[in-house]
Design a protein around this motif. Structure first.
Motif, PDB file in Angstrom:
ATOM      1  N   GLY A   1       0.770  -1.305   0.075  1.00  0.00           N
ATOM      2  CA  GLY A   1       0.100   0.033   0.184  1.00  0.00           C
ATOM      3  C   GLY A   1       0.704   1.293  -0.002  1.00  0.00           C
ATOM      4  N   ARG A   2       1.959   1.133   0.084  1.00  0.00           N
ATOM      5  CA  ARG A   2       2.964   2.226   0.419  1.00  0.00           C
ATOM      6  C   ARG A   2       3.154   2.937  -1.237  1.00  0.00           C
ATOM      7  NH1 ARG A   2       8.630   3.919   0.375  1.00  0.00           N
ATOM      8  NH2 ARG A   2       9.263   1.721   0.058  1.00  0.00           N
ATOM      9  N   LYS A   3       3.086   4.194  -1.374  1.00  0.00           N
ATOM     10  CA  LYS A   3       3.099   4.890  -2.502  1.00  0.00           C
ATOM     11  C   LYS A   3       4.708   5.227  -3.025  1.00  0.00           C
ATOM     12  CE  LYS A   3       0.967   8.564  -5.403  1.00  0.00           C
ATOM     13  NZ  LYS A   3      -0.270   9.649  -5.457  1.00  0.00           N
ATOM     14  N   VAL A   4       5.143   5.166  -3.906  1.00  0.00           N
ATOM     15  CA  VAL A   4       6.615   5.402  -4.096  1.00  0.00           C
ATOM     16  C   VAL A   4       6.470   6.547  -5.132  1.00  0.00           C
ATOM     17  CG1 VAL A   4       8.767   4.842  -4.708  1.00  0.00           C
ATOM     18  CG2 VAL A   4       7.708   3.218  -3.318  1.00  0.00           C
ATOM     19  N   GLU A   5       6.879   7.601  -5.218  1.00  0.00           N
ATOM     20  CA  GLU A   5       6.794   8.645  -6.368  1.00  0.00           C
ATOM     21  C   GLU A   5       8.117   9.035  -6.818  1.00  0.00           C
ATOM     22  OE1 GLU A   5       3.442  11.653  -5.435  1.00  0.00           O
ATOM     23  OE2 GLU A   5       4.304  11.349  -3.519  1.00  0.00           O
ATOM     24  N   PHE A   6       8.012   9.379  -8.185  1.00  0.00           N
ATOM     25  CA  PHE A   6       9.273   9.537  -8.886  1.00  0.00           C
ATOM     26  C   PHE A   6       9.103  11.101  -9.586  1.00  0.00           C
ATOM     27  CE2 PHE A   6       8.881   4.885  -8.673  1.00  0.00           C
ATOM     28  CZ  PHE A   6       9.906   4.555  -8.196  1.00  0.00           C
ATOM     29  N   PRO A   7       9.818  11.887  -9.314  1.00  0.00           N
ATOM     30  CA  PRO A   7       9.497  13.410  -9.765  1.00  0.00           C
ATOM     31  C   PRO A   7       9.766  13.521 -11.265  1.00  0.00           C
ATOM     32  CG  PRO A   7      11.677  13.081  -8.381  1.00  0.00           C
ATOM     33  CD  PRO A   7      11.132  11.899  -8.531  1.00  0.00           C
ATOM     34  N   GLY A   8      10.442  12.542 -11.886  1.00  0.00           N
ATOM     35  CA  GLY A   8      10.922  13.021 -13.255  1.00  0.00           C
ATOM     36  C   GLY A   8      12.315  13.669 -13.475  1.00  0.00           C
ATOM     37  N   CYS A   9      12.669  13.954 -14.658  1.00  0.00           N
ATOM     38  CA  CYS A   9      14.009  14.365 -14.924  1.00  0.00           C
ATOM     39  C   CYS A   9      13.964  15.730 -14.460  1.00  0.00           C
ATOM     40  CB  CYS A   9      14.193  14.286 -16.474  1.00  0.00           C
ATOM     41  SG  CYS A   9      13.141  15.478 -17.215  1.00  0.00           S
ATOM     42  N   TRP A  10      15.370  16.277 -14.374  1.00  0.00           N
ATOM     43  CA  TRP A  10      15.474  17.841 -13.898  1.00  0.00           C
ATOM     44  C   TRP A  10      14.648  18.635 -14.519  1.00  0.00           C
ATOM     45  CZ3 TRP A  10      17.177  22.072 -16.513  1.00  0.00           C
ATOM     46  CH2 TRP A  10      17.655  21.566 -17.699  1.00  0.00           C
ATOM     47  N   LYS A  11      14.455  18.532 -15.830  1.00  0.00           N
ATOM     48  CA  LYS A  11      13.640  19.479 -16.716  1.00  0.00           C
ATOM     49  C   LYS A  11      12.145  19.438 -16.206  1.00  0.00           C
ATOM     50  CE  LYS A  11      13.183  21.331 -21.365  1.00  0.00           C
ATOM     51  NZ  LYS A  11      13.479  21.106 -22.762  1.00  0.00           N
ATOM     52  N   CYS A  12      11.773  18.206 -16.073  1.00  0.00           N
ATOM     53  CA  CYS A  12      10.444  18.012 -15.674  1.00  0.00           C
ATOM     54  C   CYS A  12      10.162  18.482 -14.413  1.00  0.00           C
ATOM     55  CB  CYS A  12      10.278  16.408 -15.593  1.00  0.00           C
ATOM     56  SG  CYS A  12       8.543  16.058 -14.657  1.00  0.00           S
ATOM     57  N   GLN A  13      11.184  18.461 -13.118  1.00  0.00           N
ATOM     58  CA  GLN A  13      10.897  18.964 -11.795  1.00  0.00           C
ATOM     59  C   GLN A  13      10.864  20.436 -11.989  1.00  0.00           C
ATOM     60  OE1 GLN A  13      13.650  16.992  -9.058  1.00  0.00           O
ATOM     61  NE2 GLN A  13      14.250  15.606 -10.442  1.00  0.00           N
ATOM     62  N   GLU A  14      11.502  21.146 -12.741  1.00  0.00           N
ATOM     63  CA  GLU A  14      11.688  22.717 -13.070  1.00  0.00           C
ATOM     64  C   GLU A  14      10.138  23.077 -13.420  1.00  0.00           C
ATOM     65  OE1 GLU A  14      14.588  24.251 -15.252  1.00  0.00           O
ATOM     66  OE2 GLU A  14      15.887  23.909 -13.596  1.00  0.00           O
ATOM     67  N   LEU A  15       9.719  22.377 -14.284  1.00  0.00           N
ATOM     68  CA  LEU A  15       8.450  22.462 -15.074  1.00  0.00           C
ATOM     69  C   LEU A  15       7.261  22.436 -14.031  1.00  0.00           C
ATOM     70  CD1 LEU A  15       8.667  21.233 -18.568  1.00  0.00           C
ATOM     71  CD2 LEU A  15       8.373  23.458 -17.924  1.00  0.00           C
ATOM     72  N   SER A  16       7.397  21.275 -13.196  1.00  0.00           N
ATOM     73  CA  SER A  16       6.478  20.911 -12.410  1.00  0.00           C
ATOM     74  C   SER A  16       6.431  21.957 -11.099  1.00  0.00           C
ATOM     75  CB  SER A  16       6.817  19.398 -11.604  1.00  0.00           C
ATOM     76  OG  SER A  16       6.791  18.468 -12.409  1.00  0.00           O
ATOM     77  N   ALA A  17       7.496  22.437 -10.690  1.00  0.00           N
ATOM     78  CA  ALA A  17       7.435  23.394  -9.678  1.00  0.00           C
ATOM     79  C   ALA A  17       6.735  24.731 -10.046  1.00  0.00           C
ATOM     80  CB  ALA A  17       8.895  23.825  -9.388  1.00  0.00           C
ATOM     81  N   ALA A  18       7.151  25.110 -11.446  1.00  0.00           N
ATOM     82  CA  ALA A  18       6.240  26.249 -12.139  1.00  0.00           C
ATOM     83  C   ALA A  18       4.885  26.120 -12.129  1.00  0.00           C
ATOM     84  CB  ALA A  18       6.744  26.682 -13.390  1.00  0.00           C
ATOM     85  N   MET A  19       4.300  25.033 -12.286  1.00  0.00           N
ATOM     86  CA  MET A  19       2.900  24.728 -12.470  1.00  0.00           C
ATOM     87  C   MET A  19       2.297  24.706 -11.065  1.00  0.00           C
ATOM     88  SD  MET A  19       2.737  21.030 -15.245  1.00  0.00           S
ATOM     89  CE  MET A  19       0.998  21.183 -14.919  1.00  0.00           C
ATOM     90  N   ARG A  20       2.885  24.236 -10.204  1.00  0.00           N
ATOM     91  CA  ARG A  20       2.380  24.253  -8.881  1.00  0.00           C
ATOM     92  C   ARG A  20       2.421  25.588  -8.168  1.00  0.00           C
ATOM     93  NH1 ARG A  20       5.754  19.204  -8.062  1.00  0.00           N
ATOM     94  NH2 ARG A  20       4.053  17.517  -8.096  1.00  0.00           N
TER      95      ARG A  20
END
Length: 204
Positions: free
Chosen positions: A134-153
């Motif tokens: 039941g434990r959820k393991v998350e993967f944030p994606g590549c560095w470029k993805c992480q920058e875009l994710s931060a901007a979206m949030r």
């Protein structure tokens, strides 16, 4: 469960890969993620892979290449394994170009793009896996993805994350159908692509 022939198993594996690709594209398009202009290279990321069927599928692709190209890849794989060994001996995580990347200075496309393994296909976009406990393991994606994710949030939007749980579940079922009952007694697969190449096709 009846044991599948390689041809049937590879067809089913390709179908899983197609589902994965569709979900990857959906997640990438939602954040306008592309590899264009990237200053890094995913092929330098240290990945280990864990199924016999993907190992066999990798060799299915290798055997379709011209002998000279395949030999070049095999030689690069040997160099990769040695460089990784030296990195681990120094307590470092290997940062070596995948032997399947045949471009100049590592900027080329994968030499086995249609046969690349699941983890290679998932790297880039946000994704997660729910374990049997039941434990959820998350993967944030590549560095470029992480920058875009931060901007979206910051803009009040949540990135689309791929749930790879059903994909992995189907891959596990396919692995059992491909290998058969011997799977429980075989060594656990825990190899880089380079090691899978150096070791040759899987034997079971």
């Amino acid at each position: 469960m009846n044991k599948l022939t390689p041809k049937a198993a590879f067809r089913k594996l390709a179908a899983i890969y197609t589902r994965m690709s569709d979900q990857y594209v959906k997640a990438a398009d939602a954040m306008n993620l592309s590899c264009e202009g990237c200053t890094s290279n995913c092929c330098l990321t240290f990945f280990q892979h864990h199924t016999y069927i993907e190992w066999a599928y990798l060799w299915h692709g290798l055997n379709q290449l011209d002998e000279s190209v395949r030999q070049t890849i095999v030689e690069r794989a040997g160099d990769y394994v040695e460089q990784a060994r030296l990195a681990f001996a120094k307590g470092e995580r290997p940062h070596v170009m995948c032997p399947l990347n045949l471009g100049d200075e590592g900027q080329g496309r994968c030499g086995l793009y249609e046969h690349r393994l699941m983890i290679c296909r998932m790297h880039g976009v946000p994704n997660f896996l729910t374990r049997p406990d039941g434990r959820k393991v998350e993967f944030p994606g590549c560095w470029k993805c992480q920058e875009l994710s931060a901007a979206m949030r910051e803009a009040g939007r949540e990135p689309v994350a791929v749930d790879r749980t059903p994909l992995y579940a189907d891959l596990a079922k396919l692995e059992m159908a491909f290998v058969g009952r011997k799977l429980r007694n075989l060594p656990r697969v825990d190899h880089t692509i380079a090691e899978m190449i150096v070791l040759g096709p899987p034997k079971f």
